[in-house]
Design a protein around this motif. Structure first.
Motif, PDB file in Angstrom:
ATOM      1  N   VAL A   1       1.692   8.014   6.891  1.00 32.07           N
ATOM      2  CA  VAL A   1       1.018   8.226   5.611  1.00 32.07           C
ATOM      3  C   VAL A   1       0.209   9.518   5.630  1.00 32.07           C
ATOM      4  O   VAL A   1       0.263  10.322   4.688  1.00 32.07           O
ATOM      5  N   VAL A   2      -0.545   9.735   6.705  1.00 27.71           N
ATOM      6  CA  VAL A   2      -1.362  10.943   6.792  1.00 27.71           C
ATOM      7  C   VAL A   2      -0.486  12.191   6.771  1.00 27.71           C
ATOM      8  O   VAL A   2      -0.823  13.192   6.119  1.00 27.71           O
TER       9      VAL A   2
ATOM     10  N   GLN B   1       0.825  -1.201   0.000  1.00 27.10           N
ATOM     11  CA  GLN B   1       0.000   0.000   0.000  1.00 27.10           C
ATOM     12  C   GLN B   1       0.862   1.255   0.000  1.00 27.10           C
ATOM     13  O   GLN B   1       0.577   2.232  -0.698  1.00 27.10           O
ATOM     14  N   ARG B   2       1.936   1.242   0.768  1.00 25.78           N
ATOM     15  CA  ARG B   2       2.830   2.404   0.781  1.00 25.78           C
ATOM     16  C   ARG B   2       3.560   2.559  -0.550  1.00 25.78           C
ATOM     17  O   ARG B   2       3.881   3.669  -0.976  1.00 25.78           O
TER      18      ARG B   2
ATOM     19  N   VAL C   1      -7.680   8.409  11.219  1.00 22.92           N
ATOM     20  CA  VAL C   1      -7.504   9.221  10.019  1.00 22.92           C
ATOM     21  C   VAL C   1      -8.483  10.386  10.024  1.00 22.92           C
ATOM     22  O   VAL C   1      -8.117  11.531   9.743  1.00 22.92           O
TER      23      VAL C   1
ATOM     24  N   ARG D   1       2.255   3.753  11.182  1.00 26.00           N
ATOM     25  CA  ARG D   1       2.325   3.978   9.727  1.00 26.00           C
ATOM     26  C   ARG D   1       1.140   4.806   9.246  1.00 26.00           C
ATOM     27  O   ARG D   1       1.254   5.532   8.249  1.00 26.00           O
ATOM     28  N   ILE D   2      -0.007   4.713   9.913  1.00 23.86           N
ATOM     29  CA  ILE D   2      -1.129   5.601   9.584  1.00 23.86           C
ATOM     30  C   ILE D   2      -0.699   7.049   9.757  1.00 23.86           C
ATOM     31  O   ILE D   2      -0.927   7.900   8.887  1.00 23.86           O
TER      32      ILE D   2
ATOM     33  N   THR E   1      -4.953   3.958   3.991  1.00 23.51           N
ATOM     34  CA  THR E   1      -4.278   3.537   5.224  1.00 23.51           C
ATOM     35  C   THR E   1      -4.844   2.224   5.754  1.00 23.51           C
ATOM     36  O   THR E   1      -4.535   1.819   6.867  1.00 23.51           O
TER      37      THR E   1
ATOM     38  N   SER F   1     -12.048   7.038   4.139  1.00 20.00           N
ATOM     39  CA  SER F   1     -11.609   6.265   5.307  1.00 20.00           C
ATOM     40  C   SER F   1     -12.776   6.078   6.263  1.00 20.00           C
ATOM     41  O   SER F   1     -13.661   6.939   6.361  1.00 20.00           O
TER      42      SER F   1
ATOM     43  N   GLN G   1      -2.384  -0.339   7.286  1.00 16.71           N
ATOM     44  CA  GLN G   1      -1.292   0.205   8.084  1.00 16.71           C
ATOM     45  C   GLN G   1      -1.567   0.084   9.587  1.00 16.71           C
ATOM     46  O   GLN G   1      -2.714   0.162  10.016  1.00 16.71           O
TER      47      GLN G   1
END
Length: 228
Positions: A175-176, A143-144, A198, A171-172, A164, A193, A167
């Motif tokens: 990414v955010v 996903q990343r 998130v 990692r959330i 996300t 989401s 994740q």
């Protein structure tokens, strides 16, 4: 800026007609991380798919303002204009992680140097996987990789369908933070989401239910780029 005007989308499910979007109108501007929230079946994925040009509405339209072609249909846009992170990720297993991220640049003669790929991979904590094939990485790492690919050409519009979802908490946040930085650089960023972590970090939350917008809030109250 993106103007969504009276979008309606219906489809057949057996003998039943299902309304995925019901007269949805909204404007998306640069400079804020916007999250489309709502339960499964609320219309989030359909909204993103129509904006991206993957699906056609039965009624209504999507209009892009500069720097995108104002009257161009979404399906005519390129990676230079709009990037999308789908739930299915759509990575090519014949290519390495780095090659997947670099793919948009190979299709664009005006793309910048390849070092941006390395910077994105390092920033998303997958730099050590650059030469590995996606099938040999975890769901979160894949996903990343898809997120890095979407950001490769610094698109003025970035859409993500649950980007996300694979994740963990740390990692959330990673990414955010990256998506917010892209938005704050003056770009439109819209992701879907159902994750409260998130949603809590969003500048703007558009909540859908049964294909309608039921609320449109800016809990973070950060001024949009167009207002600065």
């Amino acid at each position: 800026m993106i103007e969504v005007e009276h979008l309606t989308r219906r489809f057949r499910r057996g003998a039943e007609t299902v309304t995925a979007l019901d007269d949805v109108s909204l404007t998306l501007g640069p400079g804020e991380l916007t999250v489309a929230a709502g339960p499964s079946g609320s219309g989030k994925t359909t909204l993103l798919s129509i904006i991206a040009g993957f699906e056609r509405a039965d009624a209504g339209r999507v209009r892009f303002a500069e720097p995108l072609p104002p009257d161009a249909p979404p399906e005519s846009l390129t990676w230079r204009h709009l990037a999308f992170v789908p739930q299915g990720l759509a990575l090519l297993d014949e290519l390495t992680v780095a090659e997947n991220v670099e793919l948009p640049a190979l299709l664009d003669p005006d793309a910048g140097p390849g070092r941006r790929t390395a910077e994105l991979l390092d920033g998303l904590e997958i730099g050590h996987l650059a030469d590995r094939y996606p099938s040999l990485t975890s769901g979160g790492e894949q996903q990343r990789t898809a997120i890095a690919r979407a950001l490769r050409l610094l698109p003025p519009v970035l859409l993500g369908d649950e980007p996300t979802g694979h994740q963990d908490r740390d990692r959330i946040l990673l990414v955010v933070a990256l998506l917010r930085a892209h938005a704050y650089a003056g770009n439109v960023v819209l992701i879907s989401s159902h994750d409260e972590a998130v949603i809590d970090l969003a500048d703007r939350v558009i909540t859908l239910a049964d294909g309608r917008v039921v609320s449109d809030d800016r809990p973070g109250a950060r001024p949009a780029a167009s207002a600065r």
